[in-house]
Design a protein around this motif. Structure first.
Motif, PDB file in Angstrom:
ATOM      1  N   UNK A   4       0.941  -1.223  -0.005  1.00  0.00           N
ATOM      2  CA  UNK A   4       0.083  -0.024  -0.125  1.00  0.00           C
ATOM      3  C   UNK A   4       0.816   1.378   0.039  1.00  0.00           C
ATOM      4  N   UNK A   5       0.605   1.950  -0.992  1.00  0.00           N
ATOM      5  CA  UNK A   5       1.394   3.295  -1.066  1.00  0.00           C
ATOM      6  C   UNK A   5       0.749   4.241  -0.366  1.00  0.00           C
ATOM      7  N   UNK A   6      -0.580   4.522  -0.274  1.00  0.00           N
ATOM      8  CA  UNK A   6      -1.156   5.846   0.307  1.00  0.00           C
ATOM      9  C   UNK A   6      -2.700   5.323   0.450  1.00  0.00           C
ATOM     10  N   UNK A   7      -3.214   5.493   1.715  1.00  0.00           N
ATOM     11  CA  UNK A   7      -4.807   5.183   1.723  1.00  0.00           C
ATOM     12  C   UNK A   7      -5.371   6.309   2.487  1.00  0.00           C
ATOM     13  N   UNK A   8      -6.692   6.275   2.379  1.00  0.00           N
ATOM     14  CA  UNK A   8      -7.403   7.324   3.350  1.00  0.00           C
ATOM     15  C   UNK A   8      -8.778   7.720   2.601  1.00  0.00           C
ATOM     16  N   UNK A   9      -9.507   8.439   3.635  1.00  0.00           N
ATOM     17  CA  UNK A   9     -10.793   8.589   3.418  1.00  0.00           C
ATOM     18  C   UNK A   9     -10.827  10.087   2.291  1.00  0.00           C
ATOM     19  N   UNK A  10     -11.846   9.911   1.096  1.00  0.00           N
ATOM     20  CA  UNK A  10     -11.921  10.877   0.152  1.00  0.00           C
ATOM     21  C   UNK A  10     -13.169  10.922  -0.309  1.00  0.00           C
ATOM     22  N   UNK A  11     -13.666  12.039  -0.872  1.00  0.00           N
ATOM     23  CA  UNK A  11     -15.028  11.832  -1.510  1.00  0.00           C
ATOM     24  C   UNK A  11     -15.220  11.311  -2.871  1.00  0.00           C
ATOM     25  N   UNK A  12     -16.033  10.610  -3.074  1.00  0.00           N
ATOM     26  CA  UNK A  12     -16.296   9.925  -4.379  1.00  0.00           C
ATOM     27  C   UNK A  12     -17.335  11.129  -5.227  1.00  0.00           C
ATOM     28  N   UNK A  13     -16.789  11.457  -6.249  1.00  0.00           N
ATOM     29  CA  UNK A  13     -17.802  12.687  -6.956  1.00  0.00           C
ATOM     30  C   UNK A  13     -17.965  12.051  -8.277  1.00  0.00           C
ATOM     31  N   UNK A  14     -19.519  12.602  -8.756  1.00  0.00           N
ATOM     32  CA  UNK A  14     -19.872  12.126  -9.873  1.00  0.00           C
ATOM     33  C   UNK A  14     -20.965  12.806 -10.330  1.00  0.00           C
ATOM     34  N   UNK A  15     -21.707  12.585 -11.471  1.00  0.00           N
ATOM     35  CA  UNK A  15     -22.911  13.171 -12.026  1.00  0.00           C
ATOM     36  C   UNK A  15     -23.805  11.797 -12.578  1.00  0.00           C
ATOM     37  N   UNK A  16     -24.980  12.153 -12.095  1.00  0.00           N
ATOM     38  CA  UNK A  16     -25.966  11.308 -12.379  1.00  0.00           C
ATOM     39  C   UNK A  16     -26.459  11.587 -13.950  1.00  0.00           C
ATOM     40  N   UNK A  17     -27.195  10.715 -14.643  1.00  0.00           N
ATOM     41  CA  UNK A  17     -27.683  10.883 -16.081  1.00  0.00           C
ATOM     42  C   UNK A  17     -28.416  12.222 -16.314  1.00  0.00           C
ATOM     43  N   UNK A  18     -29.274  12.780 -15.318  1.00  0.00           N
ATOM     44  CA  UNK A  18     -29.932  13.894 -15.282  1.00  0.00           C
ATOM     45  C   UNK A  18     -29.151  15.118 -15.048  1.00  0.00           C
ATOM     46  N   UNK A  19     -27.865  14.985 -14.879  1.00  0.00           N
ATOM     47  CA  UNK A  19     -26.901  16.052 -14.471  1.00  0.00           C
ATOM     48  C   UNK A  19     -26.736  16.570 -13.164  1.00  0.00           C
ATOM     49  N   UNK A  20     -27.328  15.944 -12.150  1.00  0.00           N
ATOM     50  CA  UNK A  20     -27.206  16.460 -10.776  1.00  0.00           C
ATOM     51  C   UNK A  20     -25.937  15.470 -10.137  1.00  0.00           C
ATOM     52  N   UNK A  25     -18.507   9.650   0.512  1.00  0.00           N
ATOM     53  CA  UNK A  25     -17.182   9.338   1.342  1.00  0.00           C
ATOM     54  C   UNK A  25     -16.884   7.782   1.137  1.00  0.00           C
ATOM     55  N   UNK A  26     -15.548   7.894   0.645  1.00  0.00           N
ATOM     56  CA  UNK A  26     -15.248   6.365   0.354  1.00  0.00           C
ATOM     57  C   UNK A  26     -13.768   6.406   0.773  1.00  0.00           C
TER      58      UNK A  26
END
Length: 155
Positions: A4-20, A25-26
């Motif tokens: 393991x080089x690095x690990x920690x909590x980050x935010x998983x960011x994305x967009x849905x089909x309707x644009x929202x 947290x992952x």
């Protein structure tokens, strides 16, 4: 298991089909050859939600500052140039955390580019260990569905 080089909590960011946009947290884990994320800190032989193979063809793209329901997020996108639609988009609420992740991921990519040069630019295939990815991708990932749709339309 790889180192393991690095690990920690980050935010998983994305967009849905309707644009929202959406955020979750992952727990991200960067290994020598793999970037993966989980719903919670992984225990023994836990299968990740999604993985991305890290090699010399990978790129880290700074997607800049985004807002989600009034929260400011600094966004990174990691992808392989040979499979641009298979990407992991991650974010953090502070720029320092994003810069640390970007530096760590780029150092892993650079190590693989140096390995390719040392081997005379020959492609060194990576062999998956059984149970490492289990062929599973997240059904909630917007990008995963696009990849499946794009492949079916291309054929």
């Amino acid at each position: 298991m790889s180192k393991v080089v690095y690990e920690g909590w980050m935010v998983r960011y994305g967009r849905r089909k309707i644009g929202r946009s959406f955020i979750h947290m992952r727990y991200f884990v960067l290994e020598d050859r793999l970037l993966a994320y989980y719903k919670r800190k992984p225990q023994d032989s836990q299968v990740p939600i999604k993985t991305l193979l890290i090699d010399g063809n990978c790129r880290v793209e700074d997607r800049g500052l985004k807002t989600h329901h009034g929260h400011m997020l600094y966004v990174l996108s990691v992808y392989n140039t040979k499979e641009k639609y298979h990407r992991i988009t991650m974010a953090a609420f502070n720029i320092q955390e994003v810069l640390i992740w970007k530096e760590k991921i780029e150092s892993v990519i650079d190590q693989h580019q140096e390995t390719q040069i040392a081997n005379g630019n020959k492609y060194v295939p990576f062999k998956y260990k059984s149970g490492m990815d289990d062929g599973r991708t997240a059904s909630s990932d917007h990008e995963s569905r696009f990849v499946a749709e794009g492949l079916s339309q291309a054929n």
